[in-house]
Write a protein that holds these residues in place. Structure first.
Motif, PDB file in Angstrom:
ATOM      1  N   ASN A 141       0.670 -13.577  -3.971  1.00  0.00           N
ATOM      2  CA  ASN A 141       0.253 -12.175  -4.010  1.00  0.00           C
ATOM      3  C   ASN A 141      -1.074 -11.988  -4.746  1.00  0.00           C
ATOM      4  OD1 ASN A 141       2.264 -10.984  -2.423  1.00  0.00           O
ATOM      5  ND2 ASN A 141       3.714 -11.027  -4.124  1.00  0.00           N
ATOM      6  N   ILE A 142      -1.372 -12.855  -5.717  1.00  0.00           N
ATOM      7  CA  ILE A 142      -2.718 -12.844  -6.311  1.00  0.00           C
ATOM      8  C   ILE A 142      -3.747 -13.125  -5.227  1.00  0.00           C
ATOM      9  CG2 ILE A 142      -4.285 -14.127  -7.832  1.00  0.00           C
ATOM     10  CD1 ILE A 142      -1.926 -14.484  -9.763  1.00  0.00           C
ATOM     11  N   SER A 174       5.513  -6.922   3.395  1.00  0.00           N
ATOM     12  CA  SER A 174       4.067  -7.053   3.281  1.00  0.00           C
ATOM     13  C   SER A 174       3.724  -7.634   1.912  1.00  0.00           C
ATOM     14  CB  SER A 174       3.399  -5.678   3.437  1.00  0.00           C
ATOM     15  OG  SER A 174       3.871  -4.791   2.433  1.00  0.00           O
ATOM     16  N   PRO A 175       2.513  -8.177   1.749  1.00  0.00           N
ATOM     17  CA  PRO A 175       2.133  -8.733   0.439  1.00  0.00           C
ATOM     18  C   PRO A 175       2.350  -7.719  -0.677  1.00  0.00           C
ATOM     19  CG  PRO A 175       0.500  -9.309   2.086  1.00  0.00           C
ATOM     20  CD  PRO A 175       1.448  -8.338   2.746  1.00  0.00           C
ATOM     21  N   GLY A 176       2.877  -8.186  -1.798  1.00  0.00           N
ATOM     22  CA  GLY A 176       3.253  -7.301  -2.891  1.00  0.00           C
ATOM     23  C   GLY A 176       2.157  -7.100  -3.912  1.00  0.00           C
ATOM     24  N   PHE A 177       1.181  -6.245  -3.578  1.00  0.00           N
ATOM     25  CA  PHE A 177       0.217  -5.841  -4.600  1.00  0.00           C
ATOM     26  C   PHE A 177      -0.128  -4.377  -4.412  1.00  0.00           C
ATOM     27  CE2 PHE A 177      -2.538  -7.211  -1.129  1.00  0.00           C
ATOM     28  CZ  PHE A 177      -3.559  -6.275  -1.119  1.00  0.00           C
ATOM     29  N   TYR A 178      -0.476  -3.733  -5.525  1.00  0.00           N
ATOM     30  CA  TYR A 178      -0.849  -2.323  -5.506  1.00  0.00           C
ATOM     31  C   TYR A 178      -1.977  -2.126  -6.508  1.00  0.00           C
ATOM     32  CZ  TYR A 178      -0.713   2.743  -5.947  1.00  0.00           C
ATOM     33  OH  TYR A 178      -1.073   4.071  -5.959  1.00  0.00           O
ATOM     34  N   THR A 182      -4.354  -4.299 -10.841  1.00  0.00           N
ATOM     35  CA  THR A 182      -3.601  -4.690  -9.651  1.00  0.00           C
ATOM     36  C   THR A 182      -2.187  -5.056 -10.067  1.00  0.00           C
ATOM     37  OG1 THR A 182      -5.621  -5.590  -8.630  1.00  0.00           O
ATOM     38  CG2 THR A 182      -3.510  -6.209  -7.651  1.00  0.00           C
ATOM     39  N   ALA A 183      -1.218  -4.271  -9.594  1.00  0.00           N
ATOM     40  CA  ALA A 183       0.184  -4.628  -9.807  1.00  0.00           C
ATOM     41  C   ALA A 183       0.548  -5.723  -8.819  1.00  0.00           C
ATOM     42  CB  ALA A 183       1.073  -3.411  -9.598  1.00  0.00           C
ATOM     43  N   LEU A 184       1.257  -6.737  -9.296  1.00  0.00           N
ATOM     44  CA  LEU A 184       1.610  -7.903  -8.484  1.00  0.00           C
ATOM     45  C   LEU A 184       3.115  -8.131  -8.532  1.00  0.00           C
ATOM     46  CD1 LEU A 184      -1.215 -10.157  -9.909  1.00  0.00           C
ATOM     47  CD2 LEU A 184      -1.132  -9.339  -7.543  1.00  0.00           C
ATOM     48  N   SER A 185       3.719  -8.284  -7.375  1.00  0.00           N
ATOM     49  CA  SER A 185       5.143  -8.565  -7.322  1.00  0.00           C
ATOM     50  C   SER A 185       5.381 -10.071  -7.342  1.00  0.00           C
ATOM     51  CB  SER A 185       5.759  -7.976  -6.059  1.00  0.00           C
ATOM     52  OG  SER A 185       7.107  -8.378  -5.932  1.00  0.00           O
ATOM     53  N   ASP A 186       6.258 -10.516  -8.232  1.00  0.00           N
ATOM     54  CA  ASP A 186       6.734 -11.896  -8.199  1.00  0.00           C
ATOM     55  C   ASP A 186       7.987 -12.001  -7.331  1.00  0.00           C
ATOM     56  OD1 ASP A 186       6.409 -14.657  -9.284  1.00  0.00           O
ATOM     57  OD2 ASP A 186       8.387 -14.277 -10.142  1.00  0.00           O
ATOM     58  N   ALA A 219      11.162  -0.785 -10.483  1.00  0.00           N
ATOM     59  CA  ALA A 219      10.918  -1.032  -9.060  1.00  0.00           C
ATOM     60  C   ALA A 219       9.423  -1.032  -8.751  1.00  0.00           C
ATOM     61  CB  ALA A 219      11.629   0.023  -8.215  1.00  0.00           C
ATOM     62  N   PHE A 220       8.990  -2.117  -8.076  1.00  0.00           N
ATOM     63  CA  PHE A 220       7.574  -2.338  -7.783  1.00  0.00           C
ATOM     64  C   PHE A 220       6.934  -1.097  -7.165  1.00  0.00           C
ATOM     65  CE2 PHE A 220       4.091  -3.789  -5.075  1.00  0.00           C
ATOM     66  CZ  PHE A 220       3.353  -4.508  -5.988  1.00  0.00           C
ATOM     67  N   PRO A 221       5.708  -0.709  -7.578  1.00  0.00           N
ATOM     68  CA  PRO A 221       4.808  -1.459  -8.460  1.00  0.00           C
ATOM     69  C   PRO A 221       5.074  -1.287  -9.949  1.00  0.00           C
ATOM     70  CG  PRO A 221       3.712   0.523  -7.701  1.00  0.00           C
ATOM     71  CD  PRO A 221       5.029   0.471  -6.969  1.00  0.00           C
ATOM     72  N   GLY A 222       6.088  -0.519 -10.301  1.00  0.00           N
ATOM     73  CA  GLY A 222       6.489  -0.412 -11.703  1.00  0.00           C
ATOM     74  C   GLY A 222       5.591   0.435 -12.564  1.00  0.00           C
ATOM     75  N   ILE A 223       4.759   1.283 -11.941  1.00  0.00           N
ATOM     76  CA  ILE A 223       3.791   2.094 -12.680  1.00  0.00           C
ATOM     77  C   ILE A 223       4.162   3.564 -12.544  1.00  0.00           C
ATOM     78  CG2 ILE A 223       1.356   2.761 -12.857  1.00  0.00           C
ATOM     79  CD1 ILE A 223       0.629   0.037 -11.712  1.00  0.00           C
TER      80      ILE A 223
END
Length: 319
Positions: free
Chosen positions: A123-124, A37-41, A51-55, A297-301
């Motif tokens: 993802n943005i 799924s799209p990588g944002f949190y 908004t955390a964004l996965s590259d 590991a995403f979202p890395g927070i």
């Protein structure tokens, strides 16, 4: 007139004497859906939106890259955390909406590091924003996995954004003398820094900020030099809440929390990087604030706390 009994008898006789025909059942074999799924949190820090964004992720042989330890020991620690020899390592960026401006912290890899990365722009857009909406791009440092996404197809990816970098970081990576003296992978990093950062300088869309100074109104910074000369965490505080965007304080969330003295080959000054990590961990524990890591590991927070071995990483609870 045939009776109901005779009709039923005839039906039953037909069922018994008729040959059995196996029913034909068509089974649809769906192909594997291999895409995530799209990588944002998204979460709120006071009145600000983060908004955390996965590259994407990149497979790295972390045990071979860690220093101040043995490969065998590092691999054993990774195995204990159910991680393979080649670890899918996250590359994260973070978008901050202060209500006054939209700020991207780090810009991903672009097309530099392979097809498993370079997902930042998509993802943005999946998160509800467009690259033209971004007012500022603030880099924690100028390594290619943080600056490679600044350019796309020979053009600035973020056409309306001002690029902001710590002053000593800019002086180091934009120095022709340093570039000529560099060797190996570092020389390549200089070339890529020029390709990605210089177009913003030429367009007069480039600004520097001092050590531990505010890169833009509403955000602060902390100089954690070592990984690179001007490596800086970016801070956000709002309504009594705080998050610190760490950049590359750690690579992964296993070994370096238990053993902060372990460095990595990517550190330009490994001794200083170890000292910076130790300070960042202590400040995160004391402040009890959220931190966001570029290679956790995403979202890395999450939060940092002490435990029986040293420090412990606690990922944010999904909400």
């Amino acid at each position: 007139m045939p009776s109901r009994r005779s009709i039923l008898k005839g039906v039953l006789t037909g069922l018994i004497t008729a040959p059995f025909v196996k029913p034909q059942i068509a089974l649809a074999k769906a192909p594997y859906a291999a895409v995530q799924s799209p990588g944002f949190y998204r979460l709120k820090i006071g009145s600000a939106e983060v908004t955390a964004l996965s590259d994407g992720t990149i497979p790295l042989p972390l045990a071979k890259l860690y220093t101040n330890t043995s490969e065998q020991h590092a691999q054993s620690a990774l195995n204990d955390a159910f991680l393979p020899e080649t670890v899918p390592t996250s590359v994260n960026a973070f978008l901050v909406n202060t209500g006054e401006r939209l700020v991207l912290i780090d810009a991903g890899t672009g097309g530099y590091l392979g097809p498993s990365l370079g997902k930042l722009v998509s993802n943005i857009e999946a998160s509800g924003y467009k690259v033209g909406d971004i007012d500022d791009v603030v880099l924690t440092h100028i390594h290619t996995d943080h600056s490679g996404g600044l350019m796309s197809n020979g053009k600035r990816t973020f056409p309306n954004a001002t690029l902001r970098v710590n002053e000593r970081e800019a002086k180091f990576w934009l120095s022709r003398e340093n570039a000529e003296a560099a060797t190996g992978i570092v020389k390549q990093h200089f070339s890529e820094a020029d390709q990605c950062v210089a177009p913003y300088v030429e367009a007069r869309k480039f600004e520097i900020f001092g050590d531990s100074q505010a890169p833009v109104p509403g955000l602060g910074s902390i100089l954690y030099a070592g990984h690179t000369p001007g490596h800086s965490a970016i801070t956000l505080e709002s309504e009594g809440q705080k998050i610190v965007f760490w950049g590359d304080i750690t690579h992964g969330e296993i070994l370096q929390f238990d053993e902060p003295g372990v460095a990595i080959e990517f550190d330009i000054d490994q001794k200083a990087a170890v000292a910076a990590r130790d300070l960042a961990f202590k400040e995160a524990v004391e402040g009890k604030y959220l931190v966001a890591g570029a290679h956790i590991a995403f979202p890395g927070i999450g939060h940092v706390r002490t435990d029986s071995t040293n420090y412990d990483w606690l990922p944010v609870n999904y909400s």
